[in-house]
Design a protein around this motif. Structure first.
Motif, PDB file in Angstrom:
ATOM      1  N   PRO A 137       0.812  -1.215   0.000  1.00 17.77           N
ATOM      2  CA  PRO A 137       0.000   0.000   0.000  1.00 17.77           C
ATOM      3  C   PRO A 137       0.848   1.269   0.000  1.00 17.77           C
ATOM      4  O   PRO A 137       2.010   1.277   0.412  1.00 17.77           O
ATOM      5  CB  PRO A 137      -0.772  -0.113   1.309  1.00 17.77           C
ATOM      6  N   THR A 138       0.230   2.344  -0.463  1.00 20.30           N
ATOM      7  CA  THR A 138       0.757   3.689  -0.237  1.00 20.30           C
ATOM      8  C   THR A 138      -0.087   4.294   0.869  1.00 20.30           C
ATOM      9  O   THR A 138      -1.301   4.462   0.706  1.00 20.30           O
ATOM     10  CB  THR A 138       0.672   4.551  -1.501  1.00 20.30           C
ATOM     11  N   VAL A 139       0.538   4.570   2.007  1.00 19.66           N
ATOM     12  CA  VAL A 139      -0.213   5.087   3.144  1.00 19.66           C
ATOM     13  C   VAL A 139      -0.035   6.596   3.227  1.00 19.66           C
ATOM     14  O   VAL A 139       1.043   7.135   2.941  1.00 19.66           O
ATOM     15  CB  VAL A 139       0.199   4.409   4.470  1.00 19.66           C
ATOM     16  N   ARG A 140      -1.092   7.269   3.602  1.00 16.27           N
ATOM     17  CA  ARG A 140      -1.073   8.731   3.711  1.00 16.27           C
ATOM     18  C   ARG A 140      -0.558   9.143   5.085  1.00 16.27           C
ATOM     19  O   ARG A 140      -0.883   8.510   6.089  1.00 16.27           O
ATOM     20  CB  ARG A 140      -2.474   9.272   3.458  1.00 16.27           C
ATOM     21  N   VAL A 141       0.245  10.185   5.081  1.00 15.89           N
ATOM     22  CA  VAL A 141       0.849  10.664   6.317  1.00 15.89           C
ATOM     23  C   VAL A 141       0.737  12.174   6.413  1.00 15.89           C
ATOM     24  O   VAL A 141       0.605  12.874   5.404  1.00 15.89           O
ATOM     25  CB  VAL A 141       2.341  10.271   6.421  1.00 15.89           C
ATOM     26  N   ILE A 142       0.783  12.671   7.644  1.00 16.32           N
ATOM     27  CA  ILE A 142       0.946  14.096   7.920  1.00 16.32           C
ATOM     28  C   ILE A 142       2.418  14.317   8.268  1.00 16.32           C
ATOM     29  O   ILE A 142       3.011  13.526   9.014  1.00 16.32           O
ATOM     30  CB  ILE A 142       0.052  14.524   9.094  1.00 16.32           C
ATOM     31  N   SER A 143       3.020  15.330   7.721  1.00 13.00           N
ATOM     32  CA  SER A 143       4.434  15.588   7.983  1.00 13.00           C
ATOM     33  C   SER A 143       4.688  15.753   9.480  1.00 13.00           C
ATOM     34  O   SER A 143       3.897  16.372  10.197  1.00 13.00           O
ATOM     35  CB  SER A 143       4.899  16.849   7.250  1.00 13.00           C
ATOM     36  N   GLY A 144       5.806  15.195   9.938  1.00 10.57           N
ATOM     37  CA  GLY A 144       6.176  15.291  11.334  1.00 10.57           C
ATOM     38  C   GLY A 144       7.013  16.523  11.617  1.00 10.57           C
ATOM     39  O   GLY A 144       7.402  17.268  10.710  1.00 10.57           O
ATOM     40  N   ALA A 145       7.351  16.711  12.879  1.00 14.36           N
ATOM     41  CA  ALA A 145       8.067  17.907  13.312  1.00 14.36           C
ATOM     42  C   ALA A 145       9.439  18.040  12.664  1.00 14.36           C
ATOM     43  O   ALA A 145       9.959  19.152  12.523  1.00 14.36           O
ATOM     44  CB  ALA A 145       8.215  17.888  14.830  1.00 14.36           C
ATOM     45  N   HIS A 146      10.046  16.926  12.223  1.00 14.09           N
ATOM     46  CA  HIS A 146      11.408  16.969  11.696  1.00 14.09           C
ATOM     47  C   HIS A 146      11.483  16.524  10.238  1.00 14.09           C
ATOM     48  O   HIS A 146      12.568  16.206   9.745  1.00 14.09           O
ATOM     49  CB  HIS A 146      12.319  16.101  12.573  1.00 14.09           C
ATOM     50  N   ALA A 147      10.346  16.540   9.550  1.00 10.50           N
ATOM     51  CA  ALA A 147      10.320  16.085   8.157  1.00 10.50           C
ATOM     52  C   ALA A 147      11.262  16.894   7.270  1.00 10.50           C
ATOM     53  O   ALA A 147      11.924  16.345   6.376  1.00 10.50           O
ATOM     54  CB  ALA A 147       8.892  16.150   7.607  1.00 10.50           C
ATOM     55  N   SER A 148      11.349  18.198   7.497  1.00 11.45           N
ATOM     56  CA  SER A 148      12.177  19.058   6.642  1.00 11.45           C
ATOM     57  C   SER A 148      13.664  18.739   6.778  1.00 11.45           C
ATOM     58  O   SER A 148      14.468  19.139   5.927  1.00 11.45           O
ATOM     59  CB  SER A 148      11.939  20.533   6.989  1.00 11.45           C
TER      60      SER A 148
END
Length: 575
Positions: free
Chosen positions: A440-451
């Motif tokens: 699957p491709t799961v949907r995520v919300i960016s985390g605090a350190h994604a950048s």
């Protein structure tokens, strides 16, 4: 310091937010964290389920369906953010359990008796050698300092204590122990702490206490809270041995449960485990409201499947079910009734529909044909005793479920009364099902350190490793490199949080995950896609796709609406 200067609010997935504080000193920040936590808890904001303070932040877990303001048109996240943002920072003194505890204007003070060295502190000599001090000097300096509880997590009731004298700082063990006993007092880097229950651990053990820091039978199971002041008092071995340990309290509780549960009346509604399968446990929808004590949510890994299974047999959606993992059990039913299997597909019974069973009948579920975890609901629900508000099994602490463990051959479990009539000539519309699959491709919300990790992780197909379990799914793929260095203060995590440890291979935290963590947070899998992860096996693949929190919560509300329609439709068939 004003509100806008000291505090920011950001999402922590789609069912939590995190408030982060800044200040002139660690003590100032901790004071803000403790005061704001007290304010929020006392306010009893609608929809808030859990409040978890840690170091410089407070996580607020909530039910989006209860928070949403349909009139305003805001997302649940924005609605809750607006509600809690104006809260003041007035402090409140804590009220706690009686015992070796005092209070003053700077908060509660807890004294912990410790037997240092010898068999109770097997690493005291290691700490002494590392610091260049004698063992007596290590004990003196450790017991003369005052500490503050910065966070509770890792294990139920485990306190992270700041204030360790700098000369006592000692690296963690290169190889963690498989078992650290309950009550062990340890040093890990620049922190000290106490292991309230037996658990694996890598801190240097310098002593042992008999104070019960975690007790599942108490209304407030964790003896300590964030912000408490702590002092250690050196005691002789005979003093230490005078009281029962925290582990013995849990053992006594388990013994009481065992006696109670072995007295199941087999003539009543019940079932027997003939063969246990690979990892079969009792689960419901989790232990809500205990994260601040370091107790994981636990519950069904695929909550959607568990809820539907219960609806199919006329149970409440939070009734206890069996979670089957890869190789299912063989079960003998000791009374007539109805069952429903959802989630993974097993050979023993057709999935996603009610099936009648008769007293004396046995079903062998065998190996999963598709997926990883199946959910077997039995009409009336599994009537094990709730622990901290839930029947879910949390094996690491021996909490909940059936004697706090996975099921074994010979176990006989009771069922509640089933009062509804069911027809097996129908099944649900599979169009409402999650898009289960092996890649699957799961949907995520960016985390605090994604950048800090660029976009490599969004282009990588990761594979599920065999080291995955209910605590976390370990992934293998392109190693992710953080562009900044430095340690991070531990903060709250949740099922779905994607962490990146130093080796660069992501870990997706799952139902039994710890409540706080110190690894960078890359992303958070949205709630409606967590069932997709629950059904992945070792070797399966997964990709990530970023969505906005508003989209995630729209999908969450749509899923709840679909379940509400199913609930209403079944109400016409099950009476």
């Amino acid at each position: 310091m004003g509100f806008n200067q000291c505090m920011t609010i950001e999402p922590l997935g789609d069912a939590a937010l995190v408030v982060t504080f800044t200040g002139d000193s660690k003590a100032d920040v901790l004071s803000q964290v403790s005061a704001w936590t007290s304010t929020l808890v006392e306010a009893q904001v609608k929809g808030v389920l859990d409040v978890v303070p840690a170091y410089v932040s407070v996580a607020v877990f909530y039910d989006p369906l209860r928070v949403v303001d349909q009139k305003a048109g805001d997302s649940p996240y924005q609605t809750l953010k607006q509600q809690i943002a104006p809260f003041g920072l007035e402090g409140r003194s804590g009220q706690g359990a009686s015992g070796r505890l005092t209070e003053n204007n700077s908060g509660r003070c807890v004294e912990i008796p410790v037997c240092y060295g010898a068999d109770a502190g097997t690493d005291l000599a290691v700490v002494a050698a590392h610091t260049g001090l004698t063992e007596a000097e290590v004990v003196a300096r450790h017991s003369q300092a005052e500490y503050r509880v910065q966070a509770i997590g890792f294990a139920p009731g485990f306190p992270y204590l700041s204030g360790l004298p700098t000369e006592l700082a000692t690296p963690r063990r290169a190889t963690p122990r498989a078992k650290v006993p309950a009550g062990a007092v340890g040093i890990g880097g620049a922190q000290t702490g106490v292991y309230p229950i037996e658990t694996p651990g890598g801190w240097q053990i310098i002593g042992q206490t008999d104070l019960k820091l975690f007790d599942a039978t108490r209304a407030e199971p964790s003896w300590l809270r964030v912000g408490d002041r702590v002092r250690f008092r050196a005691v002789a071995a005979q003093s230490y041995a005078s009281d029962v340990t925290a582990n013995e309290v849990l053992d006594e509780y388990a013994i009481e449960r065992t006696v109670e549960e072995k007295n199941v009346n087999v003539a009543a509604r019940a079932f027997r485990i003939v063969q246990a399968g690979m990892w079969t446990t009792v689960q419901d929808l989790g232990r809500v409201g205990q994260r601040a004590a370091g107790v994981p949510l636990s519950g069904a890994m695929d909550a959607f499947a568990a809820r539907v299974a219960n609806l199919l047999v006329g149970n409440a959606e939070n009734a206890a079910v069996l979670e089957l993992t890869l190789l299912g059990p063989e079960i003998e039913f000791l009374s007539d009734g109805w069952i429903a299997l959802t989630g993974a597909e097993f050979a023993g019974v057709e999935a996603w529909r009610p099936v009648a069973v008769r007293a004396g009948q046995s079903i062998k579920f065998g190996a999963a044909k598709k997926g990883c975890r199946g959910y077997l609901a039995l009409a009336g629900g599994i009537e094990v005793a709730p622990v901290l508000g839930s029947r879910s099994t949390y094996g690491r602490a021996g909490l909940g479920g059936w004697q706090g463990r996975a099921l074994r051959a010979g176990d006989v479990l009771p069922l509640g009364p089933a009062v509804r009539a069911i027809s097996e000539r129908w099944s649900i519309d599979l169009s409402m099902m999650p898009n289960y699959g092996a890649a699957p491709t799961v949907r995520v919300i960016s985390g605090a350190h994604a950048s800090e990790f660029g976009d490599t992780w969004l282009k990588t197909e990761f594979r599920v490793t065999p080291q995955s379990d209910r605590m976390g799914m370990r992934l293998a793929g392109t190693s992710l490199v953080r562009t900044v260095s430095g340690d991070l203060p531990s903060s709250a995590v949740a099922p779905g949080t994607v962490q990146v440890p130093p080796d660069g291979q992501p870990i997706v935290l799952l139902a039994d995950a710890q409540t706080i963590g110190g690894y960078p947070q890359l992303a958070h899998v949205i709630s409606v896609d967590l069932p997709l992860l629950a059904q992945l096996r070792p070797g399966d693949a997964v990709r990530f796709r970023v969505v906005a929190i508003e989209q995630a919560q729209e999908r969450w509300l749509a899923r709840e609406q679909a379940l509400a329609m199913l609930r209403e439709g079944l109400a016409q068939k099950i009476r």
